[in-house]
Scaffold this active site. Structure first.
Site, mmCIF file in Angstrom:
data_model
loop_
_atom_site.group_PDB
_atom_site.id
_atom_site.type_symbol
_atom_site.label_atom_id
_atom_site.label_comp_id
_atom_site.label_asym_id
_atom_site.label_seq_id
_atom_site.Cartn_x
_atom_site.Cartn_y
_atom_site.Cartn_z
ATOM 1 N N LYS A 112 33.222 38.834 35.443
ATOM 2 C CA LYS A 112 32.506 37.563 35.581
ATOM 3 C C LYS A 112 32.197 36.906 34.248
ATOM 4 O O LYS A 112 31.935 35.704 34.183
ATOM 5 C CB LYS A 112 31.206 37.763 36.364
ATOM 6 C CG LYS A 112 31.447 38.031 37.832
ATOM 7 C CD LYS A 112 30.185 37.829 38.642
ATOM 8 C CE LYS A 112 30.482 37.939 40.124
ATOM 9 N NZ LYS A 112 29.267 37.902 40.926
ATOM 10 N N LYS A 195 44.044 40.228 51.159
ATOM 11 C CA LYS A 195 42.833 40.392 51.952
ATOM 12 C C LYS A 195 42.443 39.066 52.599
ATOM 13 O O LYS A 195 42.690 38.009 52.027
ATOM 14 C CB LYS A 195 41.692 40.787 51.010
ATOM 15 C CG LYS A 195 41.043 42.106 51.324
ATOM 16 C CD LYS A 195 40.032 42.471 50.266
ATOM 17 C CE LYS A 195 38.726 41.704 50.415
ATOM 18 N NZ LYS A 195 37.692 42.149 49.460
ATOM 19 N N LYS A 198 37.282 34.326 51.936
ATOM 20 C CA LYS A 198 36.656 33.011 52.120
ATOM 21 C C LYS A 198 37.438 31.919 51.421
ATOM 22 O O LYS A 198 37.536 30.807 51.887
ATOM 23 C CB LYS A 198 35.255 33.023 51.515
ATOM 24 C CG LYS A 198 34.232 33.634 52.420
ATOM 25 C CD LYS A 198 32.912 33.753 51.703
ATOM 26 C CE LYS A 198 32.181 34.955 52.221
ATOM 27 N NZ LYS A 198 31.144 35.439 51.368
#
Ligand code: TRP
Length: 329
Positions: A112, A195, A198
């Site tokens: 991140k 996968k 979202k």
């Protein structure tokens, strides 16, 4: 005495059946077996700047969604992290037990903070894992069901609990990590090598959201990518699309792959997809109906207050134990 299970969730909105079948259902199915806690990690949400109005909406929506998915406030203590002030205090204490090297090694931090440069990284992002350590330790947690990306944070929790206990005497319970097996992941319907996520790159056609319109969701199943063998058979390598649909069906109904294969012997993909579409439609309409009931701020406030009142009793005991151990009390 029941063991304790705890998990924290972020108010990130738009949950998918991948989230439901991979994580939420696992928690819901275990509620009876454990002393269970689930909380909205709202303090963790502010490690990056947020729009306050949007954040508030996201928190309420997420709580309503988890309840709609079957988290039962009669069985599970449901609360908001920021309502139990003990999280912040123990988080502070645990930060002081931690080495910079340990936080630097967290892969999620590395990922991140990429490109931000050492000077530009928010300290919140850096110390975020020590708050998670406190979340877990406050409730004498035995099992923490999390995804692979969070496993390292639970391992840090174990290291810090051990360090604290060695220095100051037995204070914290040692948690275990429970990671759902990777084979259980739900894959993207259009690209079954990825996968279900979202952030779907292909117009969301490969992703079923729990709030999807029922007919749209059915269409997504009917148009899922499969192979041309037309044989309902579980083979993740050569038939990833059909195996993914079998896995979705099996997770929802509990039926095993052998039994599904037998029922569909000699029948093609069309009828099979139709059954999967109906089962998914049924699941979504149940969840959406319950969501309507829970999408009521007065009701949610009541549930969250009750949850925080219950959580605080245990959290306060643990915090006190640590303050005594440190010589502060
Ligand atoms: N860090 C977790 C995530 O990003 C959320 C979380 C916060 C959590 N505290 C926790 C998970 C304690 C399990 C236990 O998804």
């Amino acid at each position: 005495m029941k063991k304790t299970m705890l998990t924290g969730v972020r108010p990130s909105g738009n949950l998918t059946i991948g989230n439901y079948l991979g994580a939420i259902k696992n928690f819901v199915d275990r509620q009876d077996k454990y002393e269970s806690y689930i909380f909205l990690a709202d303090l963790h949400a502010i490690t990056s700047p947020q729009n306050p109005e949007k954040l508030k909406d996201a928190i309420y929506n997420a709580v309503a969604m988890y309840l709609a998915c079957g988290v039962d406030p009669q069985k599970t203590i449901v609360f908001k992290q920021s309502d139990v002030l003990e999280h912040g205090t123990l988080g502070f204490i645990m930060t002081f037990q931690t080495k910079m090297g340990e936080l630097n090694r967290m892969t999620q931090f590395k990922y991140k903070s990429q490109g931000l440069g050492k000077e530009g990284v928010d300290t919140g992002l850096f110390v975020y894992p020590t708050l998670m350590v406190a979340d877990i330790l406050l409730y004498n947690t035995h099992i923490v069901p999390v995804g692979k990306d969070q496993q390292q944070h639970v391992e840090l929790t174990r290291d810090l609990a051990e360090r604290f206990n060695k220095r100051y005497g037995q204070t914290f319970e040692m948690p275990d990590v429970y990671v759902a097996p990777v084979a259980n992941k739900v894959l993207n319907l259009q690209n079954p090598l990825e996968k279900m996520n979202k952030s779907d790159s292909g117009d969301n056609r490969g992703t079923i959201f729990l709030m999807d319109d029922i007919e749209v969701a059915k269409k997504k199943i009917m148009s899922a990518k499969t192979d041309s063998s037309n044989k309902v058979h579980f083979d993740e390598e050569n038939q990833p699309g059909i195996s993914n649909l079998m896995s979705i069906l099996s997770k929802i109904t509990g039926e095993d792959f052998d039994s599904i294969e037998k029922r569909y012997e000699g029948l093609g993909y069309g009828v099979f997809k139709k059954e999967v579409a109906d089962v998914v439609a049924n699941l979504l309409s149940n969840i959406q109906e319950k969501y309507k009931k829970y999408n009521d701020r007065n009701l949610l406030d009541k549930i969250l207050k009750q949850g925080a009142d219950n959580a605080r009793i245990v959290a306060n005991e643990t915090l006190n134990r640590s303050l005594v151990a440190l010589g502060l009390k």
